[in-house]
Write a protein that holds these residues in place. Structure first.
Motif, short mmCIF file in Angstrom:
data_model
loop_
_atom_site.label_atom_id
_atom_site.label_comp_id
_atom_site.label_asym_id
_atom_site.label_seq_id
_atom_site.Cartn_x
_atom_site.Cartn_y
_atom_site.Cartn_z
N PRO A 1 0.57 -1.30 -0.01
CA PRO A 1 0.08 0.00 0.23
C PRO A 1 0.88 1.14 -0.19
N GLU A 2 1.98 1.08 0.29
CA GLU A 2 2.89 2.40 0.24
C GLU A 2 3.45 2.78 -1.16
N CYS A 3 3.12 1.98 -2.07
CA CYS A 3 3.41 2.32 -3.70
C CYS A 3 2.26 3.04 -4.20
N ARG A 4 2.51 4.26 -4.66
CA ARG A 4 1.58 4.82 -5.56
C ARG A 4 1.46 4.05 -6.71
N PHE A 5 0.25 3.71 -7.15
CA PHE A 5 0.25 2.84 -8.36
C PHE A 5 -0.61 3.52 -9.53
N ASN A 6 -0.02 4.15 -10.72
CA ASN A 6 -0.79 4.53 -11.86
C ASN A 6 -0.80 3.87 -13.01
N VAL A 7 -1.86 3.84 -13.59
CA VAL A 7 -1.92 2.97 -14.87
C VAL A 7 -2.54 3.97 -15.88
N VAL A 8 -1.66 3.95 -17.22
CA VAL A 8 -1.97 4.69 -18.28
C VAL A 8 -2.50 3.36 -19.37
N GLU A 9 -3.70 3.65 -19.73
CA GLU A 9 -4.15 2.74 -20.71
C GLU A 9 -4.01 3.29 -22.20
N GLY A 10 -3.65 2.46 -23.11
CA GLY A 10 -3.49 2.75 -24.29
C GLY A 10 -3.43 1.42 -25.40
N GLU A 11 -3.24 1.65 -26.71
CA GLU A 11 -3.18 0.73 -27.64
C GLU A 11 -1.81 0.25 -27.51
N GLU A 12 -1.72 -1.22 -28.15
CA GLU A 12 -0.40 -1.98 -27.91
C GLU A 12 0.77 -1.17 -28.57
N ASN A 13 0.50 -0.75 -29.76
CA ASN A 13 1.70 0.17 -30.54
C ASN A 13 2.04 1.36 -29.57
N GLU A 14 0.90 2.08 -29.13
CA GLU A 14 1.41 3.19 -28.02
C GLU A 14 2.04 2.97 -27.01
N LEU A 15 1.81 1.90 -26.31
CA LEU A 15 2.60 1.32 -25.27
C LEU A 15 4.12 1.03 -25.53
N ALA A 16 4.08 0.44 -26.57
CA ALA A 16 5.53 0.03 -27.27
C ALA A 16 6.41 1.29 -27.45
N ALA A 17 5.63 2.25 -28.09
CA ALA A 17 6.45 3.37 -28.47
C ALA A 17 6.55 4.32 -27.03
N MET A 18 5.77 4.10 -26.20
CA MET A 18 6.30 4.95 -24.73
C MET A 18 7.19 4.06 -24.09
N PHE A 19 7.39 2.89 -24.28
CA PHE A 19 8.78 2.04 -23.48
C PHE A 19 9.73 2.33 -24.57
N LEU A 20 9.59 2.52 -25.64
CA LEU A 20 10.99 2.86 -26.54
C LEU A 20 11.41 3.98 -26.25
N ARG A 21 10.58 5.09 -25.73
CA ARG A 21 11.02 6.47 -25.49
C ARG A 21 11.30 6.60 -23.95
N ARG A 22 11.43 5.52 -23.27
CA ARG A 22 11.55 5.47 -21.94
C ARG A 22 10.63 6.14 -20.94
N GLU A 23 9.43 6.42 -21.23
CA GLU A 23 8.33 7.07 -20.56
C GLU A 23 7.76 6.13 -19.60
N ILE A 24 7.86 5.07 -19.91
CA ILE A 24 7.28 3.78 -19.09
C ILE A 24 8.46 2.53 -19.03
N ASN A 25 8.47 1.93 -17.95
CA ASN A 25 9.42 0.85 -17.82
C ASN A 25 8.71 -0.62 -17.76
N LEU A 26 7.40 -0.46 -17.55
CA LEU A 26 6.48 -1.65 -17.25
C LEU A 26 5.33 -1.36 -18.17
N PHE A 27 4.89 -2.56 -19.08
CA PHE A 27 3.71 -2.38 -19.67
C PHE A 27 3.26 -3.92 -20.02
N THR A 28 1.86 -3.98 -20.15
CA THR A 28 1.27 -5.31 -20.24
C THR A 28 1.56 -5.78 -21.72
N THR A 29 1.51 -6.99 -22.29
CA THR A 29 2.10 -7.21 -23.56
C THR A 29 1.86 -8.68 -23.71
N CYS A 30 1.86 -9.09 -24.84
CA CYS A 30 1.80 -10.76 -25.21
C CYS A 30 2.76 -11.07 -25.98
#
Length: 304
Positions: A125-154
């Protein structure tokens, strides 16, 4: 210049670098998880801003222009500096804060991921958890730009993940068709049996679509596609008689409909769902806590 434009320029630089490394719009677009037309549009925008062409193009091949060769080292330096700043900022926040951001593909409830989020929030509970929802390609691009370090994928069978991957569940593609359809009573369907059927398929240039396209090609079948997009409205389209939908089994059985029938496609087009992430040393303390929590669940066999 507004902040949004500056962010777009960074993305264009990274796309320029990818294209300069591959010298192929098709290969670069595939590596960037984006449409080739979009990549071309972004390169033209960057060229317009710089005032000259970055590549020389011919029918046989493309090469860096004199301007492109001159500008490439600066693009690499700017991109590396941007990535370094993002890393150091996250390190600062991990030492002075307690938040983390997860990129989540739309409809993660199909794969039971919401229970992992709820469970982690209860466990840490001490960790603030933010979720950013998006399309698969959007999340992959965010990861590539290092805007996020974690994302759901298959990751589909036979595919190699381009990053660290923590599997949490597995599944396969199925055919969804009207209950009264002549194929509804089949135990399983081959792609050959769908040769003359109207098909509703996932959006182009997504992992699911590429896996399906590869399976059709291997089966020697050219699919008759009448719809390309998400699975949200597929149920109504299938019931209206528009065609047969191919989608993840989890999405198909999420809300059972007596008017529809779900049939396995053989051979299975299988995948594993989970968390895409960077190497542990690149994660913040809260991010490491999340990956450790999910690994513990995986070791305990908490999967579908």
């Amino acid at each position: 210049m507004v902040a949004g434009e500056r962010q777009m320029e960074i993305r264009y630089l990274e796309e320029f670098i990818a294209l300069a490394d591959r010298l192929s719009f098709g290969e670069a677009a595939l590596g960037l998880n984006m449409a080739q037309s979009t990549l071309s549009k972004h390169i033209h925008a960057l060229e317009a801003e710089l005032g000259g062409e970055l590549f020389t193009r011919s029918t046989r091949r493309m090469e860096l222009s004199a301007l492109g060769a001159f500008y490439l080292p600066y693009a690499r330096e700017i991109s590396a500096l941007y990535a370094s700043a993002g890393q150091k900022t996250r390190a600062f926040l991990s030492e002075n804060g307690s938040g983390l951001t997860l990129g989540a593909v739309h409809n993660i409830q199909y794969f039971g991921f919401e229970r992992y989020i709820v469970g982690f929030r209860e466990a840490c509970p001490e960790c603030r958890f933010n979720v950013v929802e998006g399309e698969e390609n959007e999340l992959a691009a965010m990861f590539l730009r290092r805007e996020i370090n974690l994302f759901t994928t298959c990751v589909f069978e036979g595919e190699t993940a381009e990053h660290e991957f923590l599997p949490l569940s597995q599944g396969h593609m199925v055919a969804v068709l009207p209950e009264e359809h002549r194929l509804a009573g089949c135990y399983a369907l081959s792609l050959g049996q769908l040769k003359n059927e109207n098909l509703l398929l996932p959006t182009r240039n997504t992992k699911m679509r590429r896996a399906l396209d590869a399976a059709f090609a291997q089966a020697g079948v050219t699919p008759r596609v009448v719809y390309e997009g998400g699975s949200t409205i597929c149920a109504e389209l299938v019931k209206s008689g528009m065609g047969i939908s191919l989608q993840p089994r989890e999405a198909a059985v999420w809300r059972p409909d007596p008017a529809l029938c779900c049939v396995d496609v053989k051979p299975f087009i299988s995948y594993r769902c989970g968390l895409g992430c960077r190497a542990e040393q690149s994660l913040s303390v809260p991010e490491r806590k999340l990956t450790a929590y999910l690994r513990q669940l995986g070791a305990a066999g908490v999967r579908r």
